[in-house]
Structure formats: structure tokens, C-alpha cells
Design a protein around this motif. Sequence first.
Motif, PDB file in Angstrom:
ATOM      1  N   UNK A   1      -1.116  16.268  13.776  1.00 50.88           N
ATOM      2  CA  UNK A   1      -1.971  15.357  14.536  1.00 50.88           C
ATOM      3  C   UNK A   1      -1.238  14.712  15.699  1.00 50.88           C
ATOM      4  N   UNK A   2       0.030  14.378  15.511  1.00 44.91           N
ATOM      5  CA  UNK A   2       0.776  13.596  16.508  1.00 44.91           C
ATOM      6  C   UNK A   2       1.351  14.424  17.644  1.00 44.91           C
ATOM      7  N   UNK A   3       1.510  15.722  17.424  1.00 43.30           N
ATOM      8  CA  UNK A   3       2.022  16.570  18.491  1.00 43.30           C
ATOM      9  C   UNK A   3       3.531  16.710  18.514  1.00 43.30           C
ATOM     10  N   UNK A   4       4.067  17.026  19.702  1.00 44.58           N
ATOM     11  CA  UNK A   4       5.476  17.391  19.841  1.00 44.58           C
ATOM     12  C   UNK A   4       6.417  16.284  19.385  1.00 44.58           C
ATOM     13  N   UNK A   5       7.438  16.695  18.626  1.00 47.02           N
ATOM     14  CA  UNK A   5       8.570  15.842  18.235  1.00 47.02           C
ATOM     15  C   UNK A   5       8.205  14.754  17.243  1.00 47.02           C
ATOM     16  N   UNK A   6       7.005  14.794  16.666  1.00 42.35           N
ATOM     17  CA  UNK A   6       6.589  13.794  15.688  1.00 42.35           C
ATOM     18  C   UNK A   6       6.124  14.479  14.412  1.00 42.35           C
ATOM     19  N   UNK A   7       6.266  13.755  13.295  1.00 41.18           N
ATOM     20  CA  UNK A   7       5.857  14.278  12.001  1.00 41.18           C
ATOM     21  C   UNK A   7       4.682  13.477  11.452  1.00 41.18           C
ATOM     22  N   UNK A   8       3.783  14.172  10.783  1.00 43.94           N
ATOM     23  CA  UNK A   8       2.632  13.546  10.136  1.00 43.94           C
ATOM     24  C   UNK A   8       2.740  13.745   8.633  1.00 43.94           C
ATOM     25  N   UNK A   9       2.561  12.694   7.832  1.00 37.64           N
ATOM     26  CA  UNK A   9       2.725  12.808   6.380  1.00 37.64           C
ATOM     27  C   UNK A   9       1.551  13.504   5.694  1.00 37.64           C
TER      28      UNK A   9
ATOM     29  N   UNK B   1       7.547  25.534   7.746  1.00 35.32           N
ATOM     30  CA  UNK B   1       6.391  24.689   7.432  1.00 35.32           C
ATOM     31  C   UNK B   1       6.873  23.533   6.555  1.00 35.32           C
ATOM     32  N   UNK B   2       6.621  22.334   7.022  1.00 37.90           N
ATOM     33  CA  UNK B   2       7.193  21.135   6.388  1.00 37.90           C
ATOM     34  C   UNK B   2       6.084  20.110   6.157  1.00 37.90           C
ATOM     35  N   UNK B   3       5.956  19.649   4.909  1.00 40.80           N
ATOM     36  CA  UNK B   3       4.938  18.673   4.565  1.00 40.80           C
ATOM     37  C   UNK B   3       5.615  17.424   3.988  1.00 40.80           C
ATOM     38  N   UNK B   4       5.886  16.414   4.820  1.00 38.81           N
ATOM     39  CA  UNK B   4       6.521  15.185   4.327  1.00 38.81           C
ATOM     40  C   UNK B   4       5.587  14.443   3.371  1.00 38.81           C
ATOM     41  N   UNK B   5       6.169  13.767   2.415  1.00 37.72           N
ATOM     42  CA  UNK B   5       5.389  12.993   1.457  1.00 37.72           C
ATOM     43  C   UNK B   5       4.715  11.800   2.131  1.00 37.72           C
ATOM     44  N   UNK B   6       3.638  11.345   1.557  1.00 36.28           N
ATOM     45  CA  UNK B   6       2.930  10.160   2.048  1.00 36.28           C
ATOM     46  C   UNK B   6       3.586   8.913   1.461  1.00 36.28           C
TER      47      UNK B   6
ATOM     48  N   UNK C   1       6.359   7.189   2.482  1.00 35.98           N
ATOM     49  CA  UNK C   1       7.807   7.021   2.537  1.00 35.98           C
ATOM     50  C   UNK C   1       8.170   5.786   3.370  1.00 35.98           C
ATOM     51  N   UNK C   2       9.234   5.067   2.999  1.00 36.39           N
ATOM     52  CA  UNK C   2       9.663   3.925   3.818  1.00 36.39           C
ATOM     53  C   UNK C   2      10.163   4.389   5.172  1.00 36.39           C
ATOM     54  N   UNK C   3      10.123   3.492   6.156  1.00 31.03           N
ATOM     55  CA  UNK C   3      10.509   3.847   7.524  1.00 31.03           C
ATOM     56  C   UNK C   3      11.941   4.339   7.610  1.00 31.03           C
ATOM     57  N   UNK C   4      12.813   3.909   6.700  1.00 35.83           N
ATOM     58  CA  UNK C   4      14.218   4.310   6.736  1.00 35.83           C
ATOM     59  C   UNK C   4      14.452   5.731   6.237  1.00 35.83           C
ATOM     60  N   UNK C   5      13.469   6.317   5.573  1.00 35.98           N
ATOM     61  CA  UNK C   5      13.614   7.674   5.042  1.00 35.98           C
ATOM     62  C   UNK C   5      13.608   8.682   6.185  1.00 35.98           C
ATOM     63  N   UNK C   6      14.550   9.636   6.210  1.00 36.43           N
ATOM     64  CA  UNK C   6      14.573  10.625   7.300  1.00 36.43           C
ATOM     65  C   UNK C   6      13.287  11.426   7.440  1.00 36.43           C
ATOM     66  N   UNK C   7      12.471  11.488   6.378  1.00 30.23           N
ATOM     67  CA  UNK C   7      11.222  12.236   6.452  1.00 30.23           C
ATOM     68  C   UNK C   7      10.003  11.341   6.695  1.00 30.23           C
ATOM     69  N   UNK C   8      10.238  10.079   7.038  1.00 29.73           N
ATOM     70  CA  UNK C   8       9.131   9.175   7.343  1.00 29.73           C
ATOM     71  C   UNK C   8       8.387   9.664   8.584  1.00 29.73           C
ATOM     72  N   UNK C   9       7.103   9.301   8.740  1.00 30.87           N
ATOM     73  CA  UNK C   9       6.348   9.760   9.911  1.00 30.87           C
ATOM     74  C   UNK C   9       6.875   9.172  11.213  1.00 30.87           C
TER      75      UNK C   9
END
Length: 333
Positions: A53-61, A131-136, A138-146
Motif C-alpha cells: 500500500x505504501x509504495x517504494x522503500x516502505x513496508x506494510x504490516x 516476498x516478506x510479510x511483517x507481523x502486525x 510490532x513496536x516502532x523499534x522493531x526492524x520489521x515495524x511498518x
Amino acid sequence: MKAFLTTECAMAIDPALAADTCTYMEAIAGDGGVHDATGVWWLSPDIQLIGSASGADKADPGVDNTVDVTLHSVAGTTCAIPPGTESLTIDLWVANPSLAMAPNNSASTAHIDSIGMPSLAAGGSETHQFHWMPAVGLPASDPQAPGHKCLIARCYADPLIPSATNFFAPDDPHVAQHNICIVPCGGPGAAKRPAGCGLDVTTVNPDVRKPQRTRLRATFDLNPSAAVREVVLKRLKNTKGFGRLSSTPPRRFELRLREFPKAKVTDGTKGGGAKRPPAYEAEITLEPAQVIALRFVADLSGAKLGDAYIFHLMQAGPEGQSQGGLTVVMMAI
């Protein structure tokens, strides 16, 4: 930038990967795996994250985020791979906006996956999609946070076992890094008064055995290179409110280091012409493998709406060797 960093120290290449002189990734398109450690080497075109959803260089949980990683092989017969090589391995990590990163430090990075792919023909290139699906949740400090993500990838012949503690970036041709954040500043109610804004950034001492004297630097890019302009403008054209790249520095910017109130600071944000672009530098000592948080802040008051400011944040080790970098583009909206 070149005055801040040095190439006088020996190149740091992972000795465990030295037997593979064929496989490489590019820091700048066309560099053939020869990374300029004194330049902007952390905008590799060979790593591309697209959030659903967010596009380039961003991750969506909770949804699929794709990361395309491209490998290359040296042309001709001058390179070598280890005996018994049947395939290539690609390792991929993700981090919050970061300068230096470490592969074995969960506060610094998260390992997304490692995959194998067929060996490349001489002079060939190949792209693999992760293909990467980060968990919903996660705290902001987690490397896999959105949100904005930094990525680092490593590729090598499959019989080899790379370092578990160090990426050896930027010198190792098997490693590439993609670190850029677009930060709109202002928002509803502030459209007529572009104000200061900031970005939280993480970094680490890549030395796991001893403390290191570390220099952190933020600089305003008065004259972006063609490679930097291409990467930045590609992202800004899809950013609502963008008008132009600013060639005039903002009123002020700084690195805030709450954990280091006695950091040795050099404030050169007023600049000194084309040869001395505006910069802010801080010197600190990091304990072995220490991960710290800092905040980059820029005062955009007085900016024209739509102005975008390119900053490069860098980390140098005790001998002036580059250890990490991040490009931050702040835009007055």
C-alpha cells in the motif's frame, strides 16, 4: 564528504567470501561492484522494496511486501568461484532508518530470508523477488515495524559461509545497501508555515569486540550527483506537494544524541561555499556492538512550499572508514 571519509585504510572485504571474485552487487548502476566508499554508496539500484500500500522503500504490516534483489557476474574469464559451486546464495535483511547495520544484532536488523539461485553466466545479471510479510502490531523499534525501511543484501557462491557479525560494507562487492527516506514536513494546518521536522535513526558499532571512536555527520547536498538525483526524483514525483529540489540550505539542521550529552559537536550548518557544504558533525564512543537511537532534525521555516532538501547522514569509524549512510529528503508541504 570525501574530507570526512578516507580510503587510506585497507579495504575491508569479508575474507570468508574472497574465493568468489565473480559475483557482485552495485552501489551505483554500472560500477561493476567497485564501490566508492567516499561517495553515496547506500542507494543501490540492486535492492528495491515495494510496500503493498505504501509504495517504494516502505513496508506494510500483515500483507505481502516485495523486495527485488539483483546480482551480477563479472564478464570474461578473469574471475573465479570456489570448486564445487552449484548455485548462488542471497541473504536479505531489513532495518529501520539506519546508518551502520549488523547481521547478528536483532536490535539493528532482521533477517528476512536466504535463498539459492542458479549460477550466472559470465557478464550476466539476474533478479530474484523476495516476498516478506511483517507481523502486525510490532513496536516502532522493531526492524520489521511498518514505515521507511533500510535494506541490505549479500550474495555469494554457495559453498562459502560469510561473516555472521559484519557486513563489510561498503567495500565488499558481494554486499549492497539501499537506505533512503522521503519525509514530508508540515501537514494540515501548517501549509503556510513550513516548520522543522525530524526522523528517528538507528546505528550500531560494527565492531563486536572493542569500543570505537565514531563520527556521525549530516550534510546538505548542494549539488546532487546524477545518481542521487535520479533516485530522489523518482520517488519525489510520486510524493504529493513536491515542487522542486532546493539548492539553498535550510536555516539549521542537527543530530540529536540524547544518550551522549557530552558528544563533541562541530556545527558547520552555515556552510562555506561549494567546497564546504553545510554539515553537522558529532563524535562519540560506542561500546562493542552497541546500538543507539538518534534523531535528525531540520528547521525548514522560511522554505517555499514544495521545496525538497537532500541530506546525507554518514558514519565513519576511528580511521575515517565509511561504515554506513542514509539519504533523507525532507519536503515542505
